[in-house]
Scaffold this motif. Structure first.
Motif, mmCIF file in Angstrom:
data_model
loop_
_atom_site.group_PDB
_atom_site.id
_atom_site.type_symbol
_atom_site.label_atom_id
_atom_site.label_comp_id
_atom_site.label_asym_id
_atom_site.label_seq_id
_atom_site.Cartn_x
_atom_site.Cartn_y
_atom_site.Cartn_z
ATOM 1 N N HIS A 123 1.021 33.174 -24.767
ATOM 2 C CA HIS A 123 0.755 34.529 -25.253
ATOM 3 C C HIS A 123 -0.374 35.161 -24.464
ATOM 4 O O HIS A 123 -1.292 34.478 -24.025
ATOM 5 N N ILE A 124 -0.304 36.487 -24.359
ATOM 6 C CA ILE A 124 -1.355 37.229 -23.677
ATOM 7 C C ILE A 124 -1.371 38.633 -24.262
ATOM 8 O O ILE A 124 -0.385 39.067 -24.870
ATOM 9 N N ARG A 125 -2.458 39.367 -24.097
ATOM 10 C CA ARG A 125 -2.580 40.743 -24.573
ATOM 11 C C ARG A 125 -2.990 41.584 -23.368
ATOM 12 O O ARG A 125 -4.169 41.893 -23.181
ATOM 13 N N ALA A 126 -2.035 41.956 -22.548
ATOM 14 C CA ALA A 126 -2.305 42.630 -21.279
ATOM 15 C C ALA A 126 -2.679 44.095 -21.477
ATOM 16 O O ALA A 126 -2.281 44.740 -22.443
ATOM 17 N N HIS A 127 -3.417 44.605 -20.504
ATOM 18 C CA HIS A 127 -3.890 45.985 -20.511
ATOM 19 C C HIS A 127 -2.868 46.960 -19.925
ATOM 20 O O HIS A 127 -2.959 48.160 -20.151
ATOM 21 N N ALA A 128 -1.933 46.444 -19.138
ATOM 22 C CA ALA A 128 -0.873 47.258 -18.541
ATOM 23 C C ALA A 128 0.265 46.329 -18.157
ATOM 24 O O ALA A 128 0.086 45.106 -18.102
ATOM 25 N N GLY A 129 1.428 46.912 -17.920
ATOM 26 C CA GLY A 129 2.561 46.072 -17.569
ATOM 27 C C GLY A 129 3.619 46.795 -16.769
ATOM 28 O O GLY A 129 3.728 48.018 -16.824
ATOM 29 N N LEU A 130 4.374 46.008 -16.038
ATOM 30 C CA LEU A 130 5.483 46.495 -15.237
ATOM 31 C C LEU A 130 6.690 45.619 -15.531
ATOM 32 O O LEU A 130 6.621 44.400 -15.397
ATOM 33 N N ASP A 131 7.768 46.257 -15.959
ATOM 34 C CA ASP A 131 9.005 45.556 -16.294
ATOM 35 C C ASP A 131 10.029 45.907 -15.225
ATOM 36 O O ASP A 131 10.488 47.043 -15.145
ATOM 37 N N ILE A 132 10.372 44.926 -14.418
ATOM 38 C CA ILE A 132 11.331 45.117 -13.334
ATOM 39 C C ILE A 132 12.646 44.478 -13.751
ATOM 40 O O ILE A 132 12.779 43.261 -13.751
ATOM 41 N N GLY A 134 14.428 44.956 -16.875
ATOM 42 C CA GLY A 134 14.706 44.702 -18.282
ATOM 43 C C GLY A 134 14.294 43.330 -18.768
ATOM 44 O O GLY A 134 15.022 42.685 -19.519
ATOM 45 N N THR A 135 13.110 42.891 -18.394
ATOM 46 C CA THR A 135 12.633 41.558 -18.760
ATOM 47 C C THR A 135 11.899 41.522 -20.102
ATOM 48 O O THR A 135 11.501 40.456 -20.550
ATOM 49 N N LEU A 136 11.685 42.674 -20.713
ATOM 50 C CA LEU A 136 11.096 42.776 -22.056
ATOM 51 C C LEU A 136 9.664 42.248 -22.140
ATOM 52 O O LEU A 136 9.368 41.308 -22.860
ATOM 53 N N ILE A 137 8.762 42.926 -21.431
ATOM 54 C CA ILE A 137 7.355 42.511 -21.397
ATOM 55 C C ILE A 137 6.543 42.994 -22.589
ATOM 56 O O ILE A 137 5.390 42.616 -22.747
ATOM 57 N N GLY A 138 7.114 43.834 -23.441
ATOM 58 C CA GLY A 138 6.365 44.464 -24.525
ATOM 59 C C GLY A 138 5.601 43.501 -25.407
ATOM 60 O O GLY A 138 4.534 43.819 -25.914
ATOM 61 N N MET A 139 6.117 42.303 -25.588
ATOM 62 C CA MET A 139 5.452 41.308 -26.436
ATOM 63 C C MET A 139 4.118 40.857 -25.862
ATOM 64 O O MET A 139 3.304 40.258 -26.569
ATOM 65 N N HIS A 140 3.859 41.167 -24.601
ATOM 66 C CA HIS A 140 2.638 40.719 -23.951
ATOM 67 C C HIS A 140 1.626 41.831 -23.727
ATOM 68 O O HIS A 140 0.619 41.631 -23.063
ATOM 69 N N LEU A 141 1.898 43.014 -24.285
ATOM 70 C CA LEU A 141 0.972 44.138 -24.154
ATOM 71 C C LEU A 141 0.108 44.264 -25.409
ATOM 72 O O LEU A 141 0.482 43.795 -26.482
ATOM 73 N N ARG A 142 -1.014 44.919 -25.269
ATOM 74 C CA ARG A 142 -1.857 45.221 -26.434
ATOM 75 C C ARG A 142 -1.106 46.151 -27.372
ATOM 76 O O ARG A 142 -0.074 46.713 -27.012
ATOM 77 N N ASP A 143 -1.642 46.347 -28.585
ATOM 78 C CA ASP A 143 -0.913 47.036 -29.662
ATOM 79 C C ASP A 143 -0.404 48.432 -29.326
ATOM 80 O O ASP A 143 0.691 48.803 -29.722
ATOM 81 N N VAL A 144 -1.192 49.253 -28.648
ATOM 82 C CA VAL A 144 -0.765 50.628 -28.389
ATOM 83 C C VAL A 144 -0.400 50.771 -26.906
ATOM 84 O O VAL A 144 -1.261 50.952 -26.048
ATOM 85 N N ALA A 145 0.890 50.671 -26.639
ATOM 86 C CA ALA A 145 1.397 50.807 -25.270
ATOM 87 C C ALA A 145 1.819 52.257 -25.046
ATOM 88 O O ALA A 145 2.470 52.859 -25.897
ATOM 89 N N VAL A 146 1.450 52.790 -23.894
ATOM 90 C CA VAL A 146 1.767 54.161 -23.534
ATOM 91 C C VAL A 146 2.642 54.122 -22.287
ATOM 92 O O VAL A 146 2.230 53.563 -21.264
ATOM 93 N N PRO A 147 3.859 54.703 -22.340
ATOM 94 C CA PRO A 147 4.712 54.696 -21.147
ATOM 95 C C PRO A 147 4.041 55.423 -19.980
ATOM 96 O O PRO A 147 3.349 56.419 -20.177
ATOM 97 N N VAL A 148 4.254 54.900 -18.787
ATOM 98 C CA VAL A 148 3.766 55.536 -17.569
ATOM 99 C C VAL A 148 4.980 55.837 -16.704
ATOM 100 O O VAL A 148 5.735 54.934 -16.351
ATOM 101 N N ARG A 149 5.181 57.109 -16.404
ATOM 102 C CA ARG A 149 6.288 57.520 -15.535
ATOM 103 C C ARG A 149 5.841 57.362 -14.081
ATOM 104 O O ARG A 149 4.808 57.903 -13.675
#
Length: 178
Positions: A123-132, A134-149
């Motif tokens: 487990h980890i609580r990452a500050h940002a993420g990149l999903d290349i 459809g690998t479903l990284i959301g479980m490893h982000l901090r609580d409030v994730a904001v999409p980045v276009r």
């Protein structure tokens, strides 16, 4: 640098600029090499493709003092490969596994082979993420994730999604925020 590496480098640069990460923050990346080469996730793994993507982006991430967390595939329950320094800094307990291209994924395997002192964690609580792909990284982000276009929306054939995180807004109508 091949096309996949150029696309990945461009995407990571944009995400780092948008997320405004600090040294010591964590960036999680899930990468399906299968999707990049136009196959279905988990059915066309390409270690060479994963290496090209990793080699294109890791120097830039490392240069900024950011920890990279490479997400494994579902066969390892989406565990993460990180540097031992990251595990120590965040109090993360390592688990015993070494990723392989068909059990953990090619990108995680590339990370394991290139990190100075790799460890796997659950487990980890990452500050940002990149999903290349459809690998479903959301479980490893901090609580409030904001999409980045990003201007780059694919690496090869793989769909690209990015997110940064922010602290929660709490306190209601009388609260003030930065």
């Amino acid at each position: 640098m091949d096309l996949y590496g150029k696309q990945a480098k461009s995407a990571v640069k944009e995400l780092l600029d948008a997320a405004k990460l600090n040294a010591g923050d964590i960036l999680v990346i899930g990468c399906s090499s299968s999707e990049i080469v136009g196959e279905t996730i988990g059915h066309g793994s390409s270690f060479e493709t994963a290496e090209a993507v990793f080699d294109a982006i890791y120097p830039m991430i490392k240069e900024q003092g950011i920890f990279l967390a490479a997400q494994c595939c579902e066969h390892l329950n989406r565990a993460l490969i990180i540097e031992k320094r990251c595990a120590d800094a965040y109090g993360l307990e390592p688990v015993c596994v070494i990723p392989q291209p068909k059990a953990g994924g090619s990108f995680a395997t590339a990370a394991w082979s290139r990190f100075e002192a790799p460890v796997a964690v659950e487990h980890i609580r990452a500050h940002a993420g990149l999903d290349i792909g459809g690998t479903l990284i959301g479980m490893h982000l901090r609580d409030v994730a904001v999409p980045v276009r990003l201007s780059v929306d694919h690496i090869g054939s793989a769909i690209l999604l990015a997110a940064r995180t922010r602290p929660k807004f709490i306190g209601g109508i009388r609260a003030r925020y930065e």
